[in-house]
Design an enzyme around this catalytic site. Structure first.
Site, short mmCIF file in Angstrom:
data_model
loop_
_atom_site.label_atom_id
_atom_site.label_comp_id
_atom_site.label_asym_id
_atom_site.label_seq_id
_atom_site.Cartn_x
_atom_site.Cartn_y
_atom_site.Cartn_z
N GLY A 132 0.48 -1.15 0.33
CA GLY A 132 -0.31 0.10 0.08
C GLY A 132 0.67 0.52 0.39
O GLY A 132 0.24 2.37 0.07
N THR A 161 13.70 -6.13 -5.54
CA THR A 161 14.84 -6.47 -6.27
C THR A 161 15.78 -6.90 -5.92
O THR A 161 16.13 -6.48 -5.01
CB THR A 161 15.59 -5.33 -7.17
OG1 THR A 161 14.10 -4.04 -8.06
CG2 THR A 161 16.17 -5.54 -8.50
N ARG A 246 19.10 6.70 -8.97
CA ARG A 246 18.34 6.96 -9.44
C ARG A 246 19.15 7.52 -10.87
O ARG A 246 18.84 6.85 -11.97
CB ARG A 246 17.40 8.53 -9.86
CG ARG A 246 16.44 8.27 -8.71
CD ARG A 246 15.03 8.91 -7.67
NE ARG A 246 14.45 8.62 -7.24
CZ ARG A 246 13.63 9.17 -6.00
NH1 ARG A 246 14.13 10.93 -5.73
NH2 ARG A 246 13.10 8.99 -5.39
N GLY A 343 8.68 -5.62 -38.80
CA GLY A 343 8.27 -7.06 -38.16
C GLY A 343 8.83 -7.48 -37.60
O GLY A 343 8.98 -7.99 -36.99
N GLU A 366 12.54 3.33 -9.03
CA GLU A 366 13.06 4.12 -7.75
C GLU A 366 12.42 5.75 -7.71
O GLU A 366 13.43 6.52 -7.90
CB GLU A 366 15.00 4.18 -8.03
CG GLU A 366 14.55 2.88 -7.46
CD GLU A 366 16.54 2.28 -8.26
OE1 GLU A 366 17.70 3.22 -7.14
OE2 GLU A 366 17.40 1.82 -7.72
N1 CAA Z 1 17.47 13.08 1.02
C1 CAA Z 1 17.39 13.68 2.54
N2 CAA Z 1 16.38 13.93 2.98
C2 CAA Z 1 15.39 14.70 1.83
C3 CAA Z 1 15.33 14.54 0.42
C4 CAA Z 1 16.47 13.51 -0.17
N3 CAA Z 1 16.69 13.32 -0.90
N4 CAA Z 1 13.97 15.12 0.67
C5 CAA Z 1 13.64 15.15 0.91
N5 CAA Z 1 14.06 14.98 2.62
C6 CAA Z 1 13.75 14.82 3.65
C7 CAA Z 1 12.77 16.37 3.55
O1 CAA Z 1 14.18 17.24 3.89
C8 CAA Z 1 11.95 15.98 4.62
O2 CAA Z 1 12.59 16.61 6.15
P1 CAA Z 1 11.61 17.06 7.66
O3 CAA Z 1 10.61 16.78 8.14
O4 CAA Z 1 12.88 16.92 8.81
O5 CAA Z 1 11.92 18.08 7.21
C9 CAA Z 1 11.59 14.79 5.01
O6 CAA Z 1 12.84 13.89 4.20
C10 CAA Z 1 10.04 14.31 4.16
O7 CAA Z 1 10.65 15.40 3.06
P2 CAA Z 1 9.00 15.23 2.39
O8 CAA Z 1 7.49 16.33 2.68
O9 CAA Z 1 9.36 15.99 1.02
O10 CAA Z 1 8.44 14.10 1.64
P3 CAA Z 1 6.92 13.40 1.03
O11 CAA Z 1 6.98 12.27 2.36
O12 CAA Z 1 6.05 14.51 0.08
O13 CAA Z 1 7.93 12.79 0.11
C11 CAA Z 1 8.92 11.89 -2.69
C12 CAA Z 1 8.92 12.86 -1.42
C13 CAA Z 1 9.80 12.67 -2.98
C14 CAA Z 1 7.39 11.96 -2.67
C15 CAA Z 1 9.11 10.66 -1.85
O14 CAA Z 1 7.96 9.91 -1.13
C16 CAA Z 1 9.78 9.56 -2.88
O15 CAA Z 1 11.00 10.12 -3.71
N6 CAA Z 1 8.60 8.38 -3.12
C17 CAA Z 1 9.55 7.84 -4.38
C18 CAA Z 1 9.71 6.42 -3.58
C19 CAA Z 1 10.28 5.47 -4.53
O16 CAA Z 1 11.41 5.81 -5.24
N7 CAA Z 1 10.02 4.00 -3.81
C20 CAA Z 1 11.07 3.13 -4.89
C21 CAA Z 1 11.27 2.60 -3.78
S1 CAA Z 1 12.77 1.42 -4.44
C22 CAA Z 1 12.48 0.41 -5.00
O17 CAA Z 1 11.58 1.10 -6.69
C23 CAA Z 1 12.44 -1.05 -5.40
C24 CAA Z 1 13.86 -1.73 -5.83
O18 CAA Z 1 13.94 -2.95 -5.68
C25 CAA Z 1 14.62 -1.07 -7.36
#
Ligand code: CAA
Length: 384
Positions: A132, A161, A246, A343, A366
């Site tokens: 979820g 992965t 990324r 094709g 990711e």
């Molecule tokens: N580095 C470090 N800290 C960070 C950051 C970064 N790049 N980006 C944000 N933060 C911090 C913020 O500063 C904030 O800190 P504070 O609470 O102290 O202020 C905190 O993290 C929360 O930040 P946000 O409010 O911006 O977070 P959010 O919940 O709104 O999420 C998002 C932002 C960009 C949507 C993030 O959730 C995201 O990247 N989502 C995608 C997740 C993803 O990539 N999943 C893939 C998983 S891996 C995979 O694919 C499987 C595999 O095996 C390959």
């Protein structure tokens, strides 16, 4: 010049020659079979470890190759141009497993976990996503319940992965759901622990030879010394790790796109219609020109993000731009590559069919392309 990059570093040229030669002679000939059978390329991954490619950016004192992120991006593109499955196995181990232990782990954790992972003697996976909670991991439900001497893990993870083969998993779990993302911690978990189960393997469109697993944790005990960083720091560790991840996926996408591009040029030069090679037709030339341009634009964005990382600069936006551009270029190029092949491109006899299937996931894992746009826009409006 390396692909038009004004970098004159001899060590990068040597690395590129070595990896390209290995990719072409060892990986590429086995890629179609790996795609057909879905068998994990065990022997190749072991060889990547021996070549220093499973922990490329880890310092030598911790078993790594001590190289920079630009070298990593270049090497990964070469591997992906031969086999996208092998590339993601390598990318996850380097970017999503070695990196967080190197950046946030203590010396005991580096000695015990990072060294064998970087040497390629052990394999890792990164367990953040849940059924979820994919794009929105801040609300994850997997629990790390405090017990004497450590934590008890309860819950499940999805889309992992290397999930089937991993020896160690970096697992993100919450000690207190009420704290939201500030309640998340990162734990290094031995996959042989009691209660750790690989529940289901996904049957996928592409990157078939890499496993994508669902994991279950049924009261898995994790010792306190396996906490990475501090309690509550897990979400930031995850996002910081994904910044580097990324760059890896952008490089993988570049490799897939380049393979489709090279195959299209070869096919267009050999295939004759209307009494001449189709490469003489302007319609085909425009496809090739656009492929070359999108590939190079995405490559320079990718290497720029890697360079920012190497220089110790913030690279969140640069990595998101690189992944967005490279994955969309890859899918576009693979789609047009099938068009160039007509094709033939729709059959498994030609590599572009596999490129088409393999490329799609780079727009998803990711962080989807939509998430990358959110990350880029958030940085652009950071002052608001
Ligand atoms: N580095 C470090 N800290 C960070 C950051 C970064 N790049 N980006 C944000 N933060 C911090 C913020 O500063 C904030 O800190 P504070 O609470 O102290 O202020 C905190 O993290 C929360 O930040 P946000 O409010 O911006 O977070 P959010 O919940 O709104 O999420 C998002 C932002 C960009 C949507 C993030 O959730 C995201 O990247 N989502 C995608 C997740 C993803 O990539 N999943 C893939 C998983 S891996 C995979 O694919 C499987 C595999 O095996 C390959």
């Amino acid at each position: 010049m390396l692909y038009g990059w004004p970098e004159t570093d001899e060590s990068k040229k040597m690395l590129l020659d070595q990896v390209r030669s290995f990719s072409r002679s060892v990986i590429a000939p086995k890629a179609a079979e790996a795609d057909a059978t879905g068998n994990f390329p065990t022997e190749i991954v072991q060889q990547l470890g021996e070549m220093g490619l499973m922990g490329m950016m880890v310092p030598e004192e911790w078993g790594g190759a001590g190289m920079d992120a630009v070298s990593y991006a270049m090497a990964l593109e070469e591997i992906a141009a031969a086999c996208a499955s092998t590339a993601v196995i390598m990318s996850v181990n380097n970017s999503l497993v070695c990196y967080p232990i190197q950046a946030f782990g203590n010396d005991d954790q580096k000695k015990k976990f990072l060294t064998p992972l970087a040497q390629g003697k052990k394999l890792g996976c990164f367990a953040l996503s849940e059924p979820g909670h994919g794009s929105d991991p801040a609300g994850l439900q997997c629990q790390a319940i405090k017990v004497e001497g450590g934590y008890k893990l309860k819950g499940s993870k999805n889309w992992i992965t290397n999930g089937k083969e991993a020896d160690y998993a970096i697992v993100f779990a919450t000690t207190d759901k009420a704290l939201g993302h500030k309640g998340i911690c990162a734990l290094i978990v031995d996959t042989k622990s009691t209660g750790y189960k690989v529940a289901k393997l996904e049957d996928k469109l592409g990157i078939v030879a890499s496993s994508t697993a669902q994991l279950f944790f049924d009261d898995v005990f994790v010792p306190q010394e396996c906490l990475l960083g501090k309690e509550g720091q897990g979400f930031k560790i995850a996002l910081a790790t994904l910044d580097g991840g990324r760059i890896g996926i952008a490089s993988q996408a570049l490799g897939i796109g380049r393979c489709a591009f090279d195959a299209s040029k070869k096919f267009a030069s050999e295939r004759e219609q209307f009494g001449a090679p189709i490469a003489k037709l302007q319609a085909i030339q425009w496809f090739i020109a656009d492929m070359a341009t999108r590939l190079q634009a995405a490559r320079l964005l990718t290497w720029n993000a890697a360079k920012c990382k190497d220089m110790g600069l913030k690279y969140t936006k640069e990595a998101a731009m690189a992944k967005l551009a490279a994955s969309e270029a890859s899918v576009w190029i693979a789609t047009k590559a099938i068009q160039v092949h007509g094709g033939y491109g729709y059959t498994k006899e030609y590599v572009v069919e596999r490129n088409y299937r393999d490329s799609k996931v780079t727009e998803i894992y990711e962080g989807t392309s939509e998430i990358q746009r959110i990350v880029i826009a958030a940085q652009e409006f950071a002052e608001l």
